[in-house]
Design a protein around this motif. Structure first.
Motif, PDB file in Angstrom:
ATOM      1  N   HIS A   1       2.332   2.252   9.941  1.00 56.58           N
ATOM      2  CA  HIS A   1       1.258   1.702   9.103  1.00 56.58           C
ATOM      3  C   HIS A   1       1.300   0.170   9.216  1.00 56.58           C
ATOM      4  O   HIS A   1       2.218  -0.468   8.698  1.00 56.58           O
ATOM      5  N   PRO A   2       0.343  -0.449   9.895  1.00 54.56           N
ATOM      6  CA  PRO A   2       0.351  -1.910  10.084  1.00 54.56           C
ATOM      7  C   PRO A   2       0.295  -2.661   8.755  1.00 54.56           C
ATOM      8  O   PRO A   2      -0.342  -2.201   7.799  1.00 54.56           O
TER       9      PRO A   2
ATOM     10  N   GLY B   1       7.073  -9.061  10.332  1.00 52.77           N
ATOM     11  CA  GLY B   1       6.515  -7.778   9.917  1.00 52.77           C
ATOM     12  C   GLY B   1       5.108  -7.554  10.446  1.00 52.77           C
ATOM     13  O   GLY B   1       4.754  -6.454  10.881  1.00 52.77           O
ATOM     14  N   ALA B   2       4.294  -8.599  10.438  1.00 55.54           N
ATOM     15  CA  ALA B   2       2.937  -8.493  10.985  1.00 55.54           C
ATOM     16  C   ALA B   2       2.983  -8.206  12.478  1.00 55.54           C
ATOM     17  O   ALA B   2       2.260  -7.348  12.997  1.00 55.54           O
ATOM     18  N   ALA B   3       3.873  -8.908  13.191  1.00 54.58           N
ATOM     19  CA  ALA B   3       3.947  -8.768  14.643  1.00 54.58           C
ATOM     20  C   ALA B   3       4.471  -7.397  15.054  1.00 54.58           C
ATOM     21  O   ALA B   3       3.948  -6.771  15.985  1.00 54.58           O
ATOM     22  N   ILE B   4       5.503  -6.906  14.372  1.00 57.33           N
ATOM     23  CA  ILE B   4       6.142  -5.654  14.801  1.00 57.33           C
ATOM     24  C   ILE B   4       5.314  -4.432  14.430  1.00 57.33           C
ATOM     25  O   ILE B   4       5.387  -3.396  15.092  1.00 57.33           O
ATOM     26  N   SER B   5       4.491  -4.555  13.372  1.00 58.77           N
ATOM     27  CA  SER B   5       3.731  -3.381  12.897  1.00 58.77           C
ATOM     28  C   SER B   5       2.326  -3.308  13.492  1.00 58.77           C
ATOM     29  O   SER B   5       1.579  -2.375  13.206  1.00 58.77           O
ATOM     30  N   GLY B   6       1.944  -4.322  14.278  1.00 60.54           N
ATOM     31  CA  GLY B   6       0.575  -4.364  14.814  1.00 60.54           C
ATOM     32  C   GLY B   6      -0.432  -4.810  13.778  1.00 60.54           C
ATOM     33  O   GLY B   6      -1.594  -4.397  13.806  1.00 60.54           O
ATOM     34  N   GLY B   7       0.002  -5.681  12.865  1.00 60.83           N
ATOM     35  CA  GLY B   7      -0.835  -6.059  11.731  1.00 60.83           C
ATOM     36  C   GLY B   7      -1.385  -7.468  11.789  1.00 60.83           C
ATOM     37  O   GLY B   7      -1.361  -8.146  12.827  1.00 60.83           O
TER      38      GLY B   7
ATOM     39  N   LEU C   1      11.944  -3.859   9.085  1.00 62.91           N
ATOM     40  CA  LEU C   1      10.950  -4.164  10.120  1.00 62.91           C
ATOM     41  C   LEU C   1      10.950  -3.095  11.208  1.00 62.91           C
ATOM     42  O   LEU C   1       9.891  -2.649  11.666  1.00 62.91           O
ATOM     43  N   GLY C   2      12.151  -2.664  11.618  1.00 64.82           N
ATOM     44  CA  GLY C   2      12.223  -1.593  12.601  1.00 64.82           C
ATOM     45  C   GLY C   2      11.573  -0.318  12.080  1.00 64.82           C
ATOM     46  O   GLY C   2      10.854   0.374  12.815  1.00 64.82           O
ATOM     47  N   ALA C   3      11.802  -0.034  10.802  1.00 65.80           N
ATOM     48  CA  ALA C   3      11.245   1.183  10.192  1.00 65.80           C
ATOM     49  C   ALA C   3       9.726   1.140  10.134  1.00 65.80           C
ATOM     50  O   ALA C   3       9.057   2.168  10.284  1.00 65.80           O
ATOM     51  N   LEU C   4       9.145  -0.059   9.915  1.00 67.85           N
ATOM     52  CA  LEU C   4       7.681  -0.180   9.867  1.00 67.85           C
ATOM     53  C   LEU C   4       7.049   0.224  11.193  1.00 67.85           C
ATOM     54  O   LEU C   4       5.947   0.776  11.229  1.00 67.85           O
TER      55      LEU C   4
ATOM     56  N   LEU D   1       5.449  -5.064   0.128  1.00 67.42           N
ATOM     57  CA  LEU D   1       5.169  -4.272   1.326  1.00 67.42           C
ATOM     58  C   LEU D   1       4.048  -3.268   1.075  1.00 67.42           C
ATOM     59  O   LEU D   1       3.159  -3.083   1.914  1.00 67.42           O
ATOM     60  N   ILE D   2       4.081  -2.629  -0.093  1.00 60.23           N
ATOM     61  CA  ILE D   2       3.036  -1.658  -0.435  1.00 60.23           C
ATOM     62  C   ILE D   2       1.676  -2.352  -0.498  1.00 60.23           C
ATOM     63  O   ILE D   2       0.665  -1.837  -0.006  1.00 60.23           O
ATOM     64  N   GLN D   3       1.670  -3.553  -1.083  1.00 60.06           N
ATOM     65  CA  GLN D   3       0.431  -4.334  -1.195  1.00 60.06           C
ATOM     66  C   GLN D   3      -0.143  -4.649   0.187  1.00 60.06           C
ATOM     67  O   GLN D   3      -1.360  -4.770   0.360  1.00 60.06           O
ATOM     68  N   LEU D   4       0.745  -4.726   1.204  1.00 62.74           N
ATOM     69  CA  LEU D   4       0.305  -5.005   2.569  1.00 62.74           C
ATOM     70  C   LEU D   4      -0.036  -3.733   3.339  1.00 62.74           C
ATOM     71  O   LEU D   4      -0.408  -3.800   4.520  1.00 62.74           O
ATOM     72  N   GLY D   5       0.117  -2.576   2.715  1.00 61.04           N
ATOM     73  CA  GLY D   5      -0.262  -1.339   3.368  1.00 61.04           C
ATOM     74  C   GLY D   5       0.869  -0.488   3.885  1.00 61.04           C
ATOM     75  O   GLY D   5       0.639   0.560   4.518  1.00 61.04           O
ATOM     76  N   ALA D   6       2.113  -0.913   3.643  1.00 62.68           N
ATOM     77  CA  ALA D   6       3.241  -0.109   4.090  1.00 62.68           C
ATOM     78  C   ALA D   6       3.418   1.107   3.174  1.00 62.68           C
ATOM     79  O   ALA D   6       2.993   1.105   2.022  1.00 62.68           O
ATOM     80  N   ARG D   7       4.037   2.154   3.702  1.00 60.84           N
ATOM     81  CA  ARG D   7       4.382   3.335   2.906  1.00 60.84           C
ATOM     82  C   ARG D   7       5.880   3.256   2.601  1.00 60.84           C
ATOM     83  O   ARG D   7       6.707   3.597   3.452  1.00 60.84           O
ATOM     84  N   VAL D   8       6.198   2.782   1.401  1.00 60.21           N
ATOM     85  CA  VAL D   8       7.591   2.523   1.023  1.00 60.21           C
ATOM     86  C   VAL D   8       7.860   3.103  -0.356  1.00 60.21           C
ATOM     87  O   VAL D   8       7.001   3.006  -1.240  1.00 60.21           O
ATOM     88  N   LYS D   9       9.055   3.664  -0.533  1.00 61.49           N
ATOM     89  CA  LYS D   9       9.479   4.075  -1.879  1.00 61.49           C
ATOM     90  C   LYS D   9      10.987   3.900  -1.985  1.00 61.49           C
ATOM     91  O   LYS D   9      11.704   3.846  -0.970  1.00 61.49           O
ATOM     92  N   THR D  10      11.449   3.794  -3.213  1.00 55.36           N
ATOM     93  CA  THR D  10      12.901   3.660  -3.454  1.00 55.36           C
ATOM     94  C   THR D  10      13.406   4.912  -4.138  1.00 55.36           C
ATOM     95  O   THR D  10      12.677   5.633  -4.798  1.00 55.36           O
ATOM     96  N   LYS D  11      14.709   5.147  -3.962  1.00 55.25           N
ATOM     97  CA  LYS D  11      15.351   6.217  -4.729  1.00 55.25           C
ATOM     98  C   LYS D  11      16.821   5.876  -4.935  1.00 55.25           C
ATOM     99  O   LYS D  11      17.374   5.019  -4.253  1.00 55.25           O
TER     100      LYS D  11
END
Length: 419
Positions: free
Chosen positions: A11-12, A245-251, A381-384, A409-419
């Protein structure tokens, strides 16, 4: 306590993100506030784990440090002569920057008992240059049972040459020298923006410091400092992390609340990889290039490429079309991220202080572990960019240095959650 980040790749990152205050400036300004009489208020202080630990340490010493409703931080030390001078092992082991109390306590109370500090395990960061500096200014020092005992009955200004431009040693010497009679000169001083911010802050309280940002800093000691209100500089490493993050995710990300000159070493390397970087009225905009080009990196003290951005760039270069060479000249254990990136499919070989990164077409989601703060950022960043889901354990390292990273990250469109 939540200690895992789970990220779904592919998800960019797109949109705007506001950078918080600089962790490394905030910590030293928090400590330097104790040199002044009265209540100091610091704006733009990041509410991160490391800052919370430093607040606890100061409160244990008798300082009234508290958050205000507007997000600022107030620091009010006790009357001169009544501040405790011994830091606890339990808190100090959590935070490398606790060693900065050495110079501040000697400047204020003429005595300090500092537990040898902890923090990220990224290599030996000896205290010898700190001790050399305070001894030159008249301190007597002993090290026993894991504590540094220092006392300065008749301190006086002196000339100190640092064998390496250590940021922490430069800061400790500046803080002690600001309240030490006479002129002190620091040769081969660190030039980082955080050093300049400390000098500006101390000067706003009445100190007389010249030359910060160059390798020669002169400090004229003054008998007292007065509290003030001051805003901390933005965090250049947080900014750099979102830029990569922008560069690695294609964003396409607009990074706001930055000082562009602080980012020049990062911008230069990102552009070499093919990313499109431009300064705007709001900050810096980064757009991913069509492909990631290989580049060589050597970490160096500022204004060289920052060691704190090496792990993030390694994640990006693991997807480059070709081989890159990274030489780590600052910390010997800064390659701990390598084994974790290899679990995600990266091809990296390490020999001593050098890593050869052979780009692969794809990273794959995996269960990995953050070994330190910046390695954790590199794994995010690798995970993105990875295919599938990545679980990052030991995420507490990341929360030590990045304010509201999940929300940003969520605000930028990433799919992230904590546990």
């Amino acid at each position: 306590m939540k200690d895992c980040l789970i990220i779904e790749g592919g998800h960019p990152l797109n949109g705007r993100v506001r950078v918080s205050g600089a962790k490394n400036a905030g910590l030293v300004l928090l400590v330097a506030s104790t040199l002044a009489d009265g209540e100091t208020i610091l704006d733009n202080m990041p509410r991160i784990r490391d800052v919370e630990v430093m607040v606890q340490i100061l409160n244990e010493l008798g300082v009234n440090a508290r958050w205000n409703e507007d997000g600022s931080l107030s620091i009010c030390p006790p009357p001169a002569g009544s501040m405790k001078v011994k830091t606890s092992y339990e808190l100090s082991k959590k935070l490398r920057a606790s060693n900065l109390l050495l110079g501040a306590l000697l400047g204020r109370e003429r005595e300090a008992v500092i537990s040898l500090p902890g923090g990220c395990d990224i290599g030996s960061r000896p205290m010898d240059l700190h001790i050399k500096g305070i001894q030159a200014l008249g301190a007597e020092v002993d090290i026993e049972h894991g504590f540094i005992y220092a006392r300065s009955k008749t301190p006086s200004g002196a000339r100190v040459y640092l064998d390496f431009p250590s940021v922490g040693a430069t800061e400790n010497i500046m803080m002690m020298a600001s309240r030490t009679p006479g002129q002190s000169v620091i040769e081969n001083a660190a030039k980082e923006p955080e050093i300049v911010d400390l000098a500006n802050f101390l000067n706003s309280m009445g100190a007389r410091i010249r030359g910060a940002g160059t390798d020669l800093i002169k400090v004229e000691g003054v008998p007292e400092l007065k509290a003030c209100r001051y805003a901390i500089i933005p965090d250049r490493i947080e900014a750099g992390t979102y830029m990569v993050g922008a560069a690695i995710s294609g964003g396409d990300v607009q990074v706001e609340n930055v000082i562009p000159t602080h980012l020049h070493p990062i911008v230069a390397k990102l552009q070499e990889t093919g990313a499109i970087v431009e300064e705007t009225d709001q900050g810096v905009r980064v757009r991913a290039g069509r492909q990631v080009l290989p580049v060589d990196i050597k970490t160096l003290p500022y204004p060289g490429f920052p060691t704190d951005m090496q792990s993030q760039m390694m994640a990006l270069l693991s997807l480059a079309e070709g081989s890159s060479v990274i030489v780590e000249n600052v910390f010997e254990n800064r390659f701990q991220i390598v084994d974790e990136l290899k679990r995600m499919g990266a091809s990296i070989q390490v020999e001593g202080h050098t890593a050869v990164v052979r780009g692969v077409k794809t990273l794959f989601g995996a269960r990995v572990k953050a070994t330190d703060l910046r390695a954790g950022a590199g794994l995010i960043l690798g995970a993105l960019a990875a295919r599938g889901e990545t679980t990052i354990e030991n995420a507490i390292h990341i929360f030590r240095g990045y304010e509201n990273i999940e929300e940003k990250l969520i605000q930028l469109g990433a799919r992230v959650k904590t546990k």
